[in-house]
Write a protein that holds these residues in place. Structure first.
Motif, PDB file in Angstrom:
ATOM      1  N   SER A 156      -7.712   3.548   4.233  1.00 24.70           N
ATOM      2  CA  SER A 156      -8.986   2.979   4.662  1.00 24.70           C
ATOM      3  C   SER A 156      -8.838   1.493   4.967  1.00 24.70           C
ATOM      4  N   ARG A 172      -8.407   0.952  -8.835  1.00 19.12           N
ATOM      5  CA  ARG A 172      -8.151   1.910  -7.755  1.00 19.12           C
ATOM      6  C   ARG A 172      -7.510   3.155  -8.322  1.00 19.12           C
ATOM      7  N   THR A 205       0.861  -1.190   0.000  1.00 23.29           N
ATOM      8  CA  THR A 205       0.000   0.000   0.000  1.00 23.29           C
ATOM      9  C   THR A 205       0.890   1.230   0.000  1.00 23.29           C
ATOM     10  N   ASP A 240      -7.077  -0.455   1.728  1.00 24.89           N
ATOM     11  CA  ASP A 240      -7.188  -0.082   0.330  1.00 24.89           C
ATOM     12  C   ASP A 240      -5.784   0.220  -0.195  1.00 24.89           C
ATOM     13  N   LYS A 241      -5.655   0.486  -1.472  1.00 25.14           N
ATOM     14  CA  LYS A 241      -4.329   0.632  -2.069  1.00 25.14           C
ATOM     15  C   LYS A 241      -3.551   1.800  -1.469  1.00 25.14           C
ATOM     16  N   ARG A 299      -2.163  -5.670   1.864  1.00 24.81           N
ATOM     17  CA  ARG A 299      -2.995  -5.546   0.663  1.00 24.81           C
ATOM     18  C   ARG A 299      -4.415  -6.038   0.927  1.00 24.81           C
ATOM     19  N   LYS A 307     -10.037  -1.992   4.690  1.00 28.98           N
ATOM     20  CA  LYS A 307     -10.881  -2.724   3.739  1.00 28.98           C
ATOM     21  C   LYS A 307     -11.474  -3.963   4.370  1.00 28.98           C
TER      22      LYS A 307
END
Length: 270
Positions: free
Chosen positions: A202, A267, A61, A197-198, A193, A204
């Motif tokens: 956030s 993304r 990320t 999120d990428k 990952r 996920k």
């Protein structure tokens, strides 16, 4: 520490300390409460010199990887054994820790700019810009700034230059190693990952087992080893050499890489 002391990049250390404390408190639960970060090798960190250290790692990320390393580094230096339990370690963080990042990422918005003050060595990527492939020369100032950071402390870099797994190692990292001769410490991470999120901002998915393995420093003959040899050492050290795909069946490997490519397309780049 003098109140208005600056680091080699002109950043006031008391401001950097405040930012690390603030985001350390905000992000701590992401590795302890919502998910669980499993750490190996924290004792290696305590045996490293205070400066001239380069950490090489795979990348999952934009920001969560680096934030986790800041936690692990400071917790380990405070005597924690493979743990970031009890966040008191963040009160007096190591201030000469830097991370190499794309300049366009660190300038795109207020939050990245604040993160940059915490230790970014921003560079212009030679192969990618504004979401498009490019081919441009390395800026001497970028190399100089990375060297400046290495001479001042610990530097984190992601030699693949992307969050997509099993992409080639950028030869620039090997050139940096031969030029500045730092202690090179590999780190292998996993689970980021799946849990973030990428961008790494956030959450996920919760209850994901994240891992961070700090390995012993690489043995490198800075004067005699070729760039290609160092690149291969990096690939194996951060477990991104193509041979690691052999643990999956050909079909599984193909599906895994295809899934990652599709996710990256979906993304939005910061």
């Amino acid at each position: 520490m003098p109140l208005f002391k600056r680091n080699p990049f002109g950043h006031y250390l008391f401001i950097k300390k405040f930012i690390i404390r603030l985001f350390g408190v905000v992000s701590h639960g992401r590795y302890r409460k919502f998910n669980n970060l499993n750490i190996e090798g924290s004792e290696i960190l305590r045996n490293l010199p205070d400066k001239n250290v380069l950490f090489i790692s795979n990348h999952q990320t934009y920001f969560a990887d680096v934030a986790a390393m800041f936690h692990v580094f400071n917790a380990s230096l405070s005597g924690r054994e493979d743990s970031i339990k009890n966040i008191g370690y963040i009160w007096n963080p190591k201030l000469n820790v830097y991370f190499v990042a794309a300049g366009e990422t660190m300038k795109a918005g207020l939050l990245p700019k604040i993160f940059a003050y915490a230790g970014s060595v921003s560079i212009d990527r030679t192969w990618r810009s504004a979401g498009k492939n490019v081919n441009r020369q390395v800026k001497n100032s970028d190399i100089s700034n990375i060297g400046k950071a290495i001479k001042d402390g610990w530097v984190i870099t992601f030699p693949q230059g992307t969050t997509t797994p099993f992409k080639p190692i950028r030869r620039g990292t090997a050139h940096i190693i031969k030029t500045f001769k730092p202690v090179v410490v590999p780190i292998v991470i996993d689970g980021f990952r799946r849990s973030f999120d990428k961008k790494g901002l956030s959450i996920k998915r919760k209850n994901v087992l994240q891992s961070m393995v700090i390995k012993e420093p690489l043995e490198i003959d800075y004067d005699n080893e070729e760039i290609a040899e160092i690149v291969t050492k990096i690939e194996y050290a951060i477990e991104q050499h193509p041979s690691f795909l052999k643990v999956l069946s050909p079909k599984e490997a193909e599906e895994y890489l295809k899934e990652e490519e599709e996710l990256n397309k979906q993304r939005t780049f910061w």
